[in-house]
Design a protein around this motif. Sequence first.
Motif, PDB file in Angstrom:
ATOM      1  N   TYR A   1       0.839  -1.190   0.000  1.00  0.00           N
ATOM      2  CA  TYR A   1       0.000   0.000   0.000  1.00  0.00           C
ATOM      3  C   TYR A   1       0.877   1.245   0.000  1.00  0.00           C
ATOM      4  CZ  TYR A   1      -2.842   3.660   2.135  1.00  0.00           C
ATOM      5  OH  TYR A   1      -3.455   4.848   2.413  1.00  0.00           O
ATOM      6  N   ARG A   2       0.620   2.127  -0.957  1.00  0.00           N
ATOM      7  CA  ARG A   2       1.471   3.327  -1.058  1.00  0.00           C
ATOM      8  C   ARG A   2       0.962   4.391  -0.096  1.00  0.00           C
ATOM      9  NH1 ARG A   2       5.452   2.955  -4.204  1.00  0.00           N
ATOM     10  NH2 ARG A   2       5.425   1.536  -5.968  1.00  0.00           N
ATOM     11  N   HIS A   3       1.813   4.787   0.821  1.00  0.00           N
ATOM     12  CA  HIS A   3       1.409   5.756   1.836  1.00  0.00           C
ATOM     13  C   HIS A   3       1.525   7.169   1.291  1.00  0.00           C
ATOM     14  CE1 HIS A   3       1.238   2.588   4.816  1.00  0.00           C
ATOM     15  NE2 HIS A   3       2.268   2.089   4.191  1.00  0.00           N
ATOM     16  N   GLU A   4       0.659   8.040   1.829  1.00  0.00           N
ATOM     17  CA  GLU A   4       0.653   9.438   1.367  1.00  0.00           C
ATOM     18  C   GLU A   4       1.962  10.127   1.718  1.00  0.00           C
ATOM     19  OE1 GLU A   4      -2.703  11.731   2.860  1.00  0.00           O
ATOM     20  OE2 GLU A   4      -3.622   9.815   3.333  1.00  0.00           O
ATOM     21  N   GLY A   5       2.359  11.065   0.873  1.00  0.00           N
ATOM     22  CA  GLY A   5       3.548  11.856   1.179  1.00  0.00           C
ATOM     23  C   GLY A   5       3.150  13.072   2.003  1.00  0.00           C
ATOM     24  N   PHE A   6       4.069  14.008   2.140  1.00  0.00           N
ATOM     25  CA  PHE A   6       3.797  15.221   2.913  1.00  0.00           C
ATOM     26  C   PHE A   6       3.213  16.286   1.984  1.00  0.00           C
ATOM     27  CE2 PHE A   6       7.488  13.237   5.060  1.00  0.00           C
ATOM     28  CZ  PHE A   6       6.915  13.021   6.294  1.00  0.00           C
ATOM     29  N   ASN A   7       2.131  16.961   2.404  1.00  0.00           N
ATOM     30  CA  ASN A   7       1.618  18.085   1.620  1.00  0.00           C
ATOM     31  C   ASN A   7       2.119  19.399   2.243  1.00  0.00           C
ATOM     32  OD1 ASN A   7      -0.075  18.681   3.791  1.00  0.00           O
ATOM     33  ND2 ASN A   7      -1.737  17.416   2.965  1.00  0.00           N
ATOM     34  N   SER A   8       1.712  20.511   1.642  1.00  0.00           N
ATOM     35  CA  SER A   8       2.257  21.805   2.097  1.00  0.00           C
ATOM     36  C   SER A   8       1.869  22.107   3.561  1.00  0.00           C
ATOM     37  CB  SER A   8       1.761  22.924   1.184  1.00  0.00           C
ATOM     38  OG  SER A   8       0.367  22.848   1.067  1.00  0.00           O
ATOM     39  N   ARG A   9       0.657  21.672   3.959  1.00  0.00           N
ATOM     40  CA  ARG A   9       0.225  21.907   5.348  1.00  0.00           C
ATOM     41  C   ARG A   9       1.128  21.152   6.328  1.00  0.00           C
ATOM     42  NH1 ARG A   9      -4.888  20.067   6.858  1.00  0.00           N
ATOM     43  NH2 ARG A   9      -4.775  21.403   8.673  1.00  0.00           N
ATOM     44  N   ASP A  10       1.479  19.916   5.928  1.00  0.00           N
ATOM     45  CA  ASP A  10       2.365  19.109   6.779  1.00  0.00           C
ATOM     46  C   ASP A  10       3.711  19.805   6.950  1.00  0.00           C
ATOM     47  OD1 ASP A  10       0.716  16.850   7.279  1.00  0.00           O
ATOM     48  OD2 ASP A  10       1.058  16.176   5.237  1.00  0.00           O
ATOM     49  N   VAL A  11       4.235  20.296   5.830  1.00  0.00           N
ATOM     50  CA  VAL A  11       5.559  20.934   5.854  1.00  0.00           C
ATOM     51  C   VAL A  11       5.528  22.167   6.755  1.00  0.00           C
ATOM     52  CG1 VAL A  11       7.332  22.055   4.450  1.00  0.00           C
ATOM     53  CG2 VAL A  11       6.168  20.033   3.587  1.00  0.00           C
ATOM     54  N   LEU A  12       4.454  22.965   6.632  1.00  0.00           N
ATOM     55  CA  LEU A  12       4.317  24.182   7.454  1.00  0.00           C
ATOM     56  C   LEU A  12       4.226  23.832   8.936  1.00  0.00           C
ATOM     57  CD1 LEU A  12       1.886  26.609   5.613  1.00  0.00           C
ATOM     58  CD2 LEU A  12       4.113  27.175   6.602  1.00  0.00           C
ATOM     59  N   PHE A  13       3.410  22.810   9.227  1.00  0.00           N
ATOM     60  CA  PHE A  13       3.226  22.371  10.614  1.00  0.00           C
ATOM     61  C   PHE A  13       4.560  21.907  11.206  1.00  0.00           C
ATOM     62  CE2 PHE A  13       1.835  19.325  13.899  1.00  0.00           C
ATOM     63  CZ  PHE A  13       0.909  20.107  14.573  1.00  0.00           C
ATOM     64  N   MET A  14       5.287  21.111  10.402  1.00  0.00           N
ATOM     65  CA  MET A  14       6.583  20.587  10.858  1.00  0.00           C
ATOM     66  C   MET A  14       7.575  21.719  11.096  1.00  0.00           C
ATOM     67  SD  MET A  14       7.912  17.066   9.175  1.00  0.00           S
ATOM     68  CE  MET A  14       7.070  17.100   7.642  1.00  0.00           C
ATOM     69  N   ALA A  15       7.585  22.680  10.152  1.00  0.00           N
ATOM     70  CA  ALA A  15       8.531  23.804  10.266  1.00  0.00           C
ATOM     71  C   ALA A  15       8.260  24.591  11.558  1.00  0.00           C
ATOM     72  CB  ALA A  15       8.406  24.708   9.054  1.00  0.00           C
ATOM     73  N   GLY A  16       6.971  24.853  11.839  1.00  0.00           N
ATOM     74  CA  GLY A  16       6.598  25.575  13.053  1.00  0.00           C
ATOM     75  C   GLY A  16       7.051  24.838  14.300  1.00  0.00           C
ATOM     76  N   PHE A  17       6.842  23.531  14.297  1.00  0.00           N
ATOM     77  CA  PHE A  17       7.215  22.719  15.449  1.00  0.00           C
ATOM     78  C   PHE A  17       8.722  22.670  15.646  1.00  0.00           C
ATOM     79  CE2 PHE A  17       5.557  19.881  18.570  1.00  0.00           C
ATOM     80  CZ  PHE A  17       4.191  20.058  18.502  1.00  0.00           C
ATOM     81  N   MET A  18       9.444  22.586  14.514  1.00  0.00           N
ATOM     82  CA  MET A  18      10.913  22.519  14.583  1.00  0.00           C
ATOM     83  C   MET A  18      11.477  23.807  15.176  1.00  0.00           C
ATOM     84  SD  MET A  18      11.978  19.653  13.597  1.00  0.00           S
ATOM     85  CE  MET A  18      11.144  18.258  12.947  1.00  0.00           C
ATOM     86  N   VAL A  19      10.874  24.952  14.767  1.00  0.00           N
ATOM     87  CA  VAL A  19      11.329  26.249  15.291  1.00  0.00           C
ATOM     88  C   VAL A  19      11.120  26.279  16.807  1.00  0.00           C
ATOM     89  CG1 VAL A  19      10.848  28.738  15.293  1.00  0.00           C
ATOM     90  CG2 VAL A  19      10.974  27.502  13.134  1.00  0.00           C
ATOM     91  N   TYR A  20       9.940  25.822  17.231  1.00  0.00           N
ATOM     92  CA  TYR A  20       9.613  25.797  18.668  1.00  0.00           C
ATOM     93  C   TYR A  20      10.597  24.903  19.434  1.00  0.00           C
ATOM     94  CZ  TYR A  20       6.823  24.934  22.911  1.00  0.00           C
ATOM     95  OH  TYR A  20       6.401  24.822  24.206  1.00  0.00           O
ATOM     96  N   ALA A  21      10.820  23.677  18.911  1.00  0.00           N
ATOM     97  CA  ALA A  21      11.726  22.735  19.579  1.00  0.00           C
ATOM     98  C   ALA A  21      13.158  23.283  19.604  1.00  0.00           C
ATOM     99  CB  ALA A  21      11.686  21.375  18.879  1.00  0.00           C
ATOM    100  N   SER A  22      13.563  23.911  18.507  1.00  0.00           N
ATOM    101  CA  SER A  22      14.923  24.481  18.446  1.00  0.00           C
ATOM    102  C   SER A  22      15.076  25.595  19.471  1.00  0.00           C
ATOM    103  CB  SER A  22      15.217  25.038  17.051  1.00  0.00           C
ATOM    104  OG  SER A  22      14.932  24.090  16.097  1.00  0.00           O
ATOM    105  N   CYS A  23      14.028  26.423  19.618  1.00  0.00           N
ATOM    106  CA  CYS A  23      14.086  27.528  20.598  1.00  0.00           C
ATOM    107  C   CYS A  23      14.277  26.966  22.009  1.00  0.00           C
ATOM    108  CB  CYS A  23      12.811  28.358  20.554  1.00  0.00           C
ATOM    109  SG  CYS A  23      12.717  29.382  19.096  1.00  0.00           S
TER     110      CYS A  23
END
Lengths: 199, 237
Positions: B208-230
Amino acid sequence: MHISEGILSGGTLIAGWAGSVAGISYGLKHTDPEKIVRTAFTSSVFFLASLVNVRIGPSSTHLTLLAPMGIILGDAVFPAVFVALLLQAVLFHFGGLVVLGANTFAMAFPALMTHVIFGRAICESSGKFRTMTLSFMAGTFTVMAGACIAGTFLGMTDKNFLGAVKLLLIAHVPLAVIEGVVTAFLVIWLKRVMPESLQ
Amino acid sequence: MSQNAYTLEFSPTTAATETRRNPATTLICAVSYALAVSVSDSWPALLLASILPAVILAKRFPLHALAKLNLLNAVMILTLALTWPEFSGGLVMGTVIALRVNMICVVFMSMVYPLGTGGIYEALCVLGMPEKMRVLIILTLRGIFTMHERFETALISVRLRAPNLKGMMKLRVFASVTASVLVQSALRSENVMRAVKCRGGFGGFSQYRHEGFNSRDVLFMAGFMVYASCVALLNYA
């Protein structure tokens, strides 16, 4: 023997994951597809057995059964323990996902060592007393070695944990004896009914 | 059923799938947050890290889920205080660990564990888990549900035959029950392997081919990474 989330330092977490990934890769490489179904079903039985509450006097405990797992599964013990701990974390919230690498290493490495040290001797032993003694030693060794590795992880995080580590090791002694007894009975039973499962 | 009816019937599901967040995104975000919290031991970093769990706790989080955890934390704090070279040092360390455990657990319990086994499996597949491991997870999960019934039956049978088992005999019976279920599992696994071979082997077992990341996923991840990095940077600042 589970180490909880939030205790280990970043370096220790990375070391745990590195050891586990190496062990899992080795295990998967040396497990042929024919053996995967057997590994999965054996792993699921040990998972269920470890959920049973064994009452000892006023308190109760959950057995790990890592020694029989190591003797039966051999090289495949690392992936099997990883999957079992992953499912425990997801289904029952025991342990955790970030600390999964350290926990897998602390439990699977002693089981693999048990397979290397005791596996062949147990398979080739003929007398009941000798087999039971070896299995008992295997069971106690696995638990104490697991506690030692968990203690090492704590010591790597902070030297001041050593007092708590001593307590951890003392607390594991009764569990090690019980595991040894259960392993001895289990191996004797399997040797009589299904000896090929130990080879 | 006409083509239109079929389309109408399934359109809401399709729409929901399109807006759904990829489980891998959730897993990556939660793990990166947990890592940042694990390496933090300064109070400003922990204060910043506590914002996310505080927001989650404010949104109807079941507090009773943390009760048992904090009972264990109390024992842990006491143990550390008594075994640490200085009582106050152990107390502070225990409190920091308890705080970290609570924060990580709140985030995991509200973000990762609701995904369920299926969601976490899907996330691991998206992150490139090897084929053998996928098969092992699926079959272990299946094995647990299959063998659970047999294990329960064996334990009930033991309880009925000998309700007052004690000491060494109890351990012996437990070992025998486990070993007999192991033998049953071996036989069962042979049947499963035969069935897999009849269907053409493991090829296509988890294709079964799993879904990739869409733009919302990328934005969400980027926001979280900034928070975790801070959080991590504030700890080392």
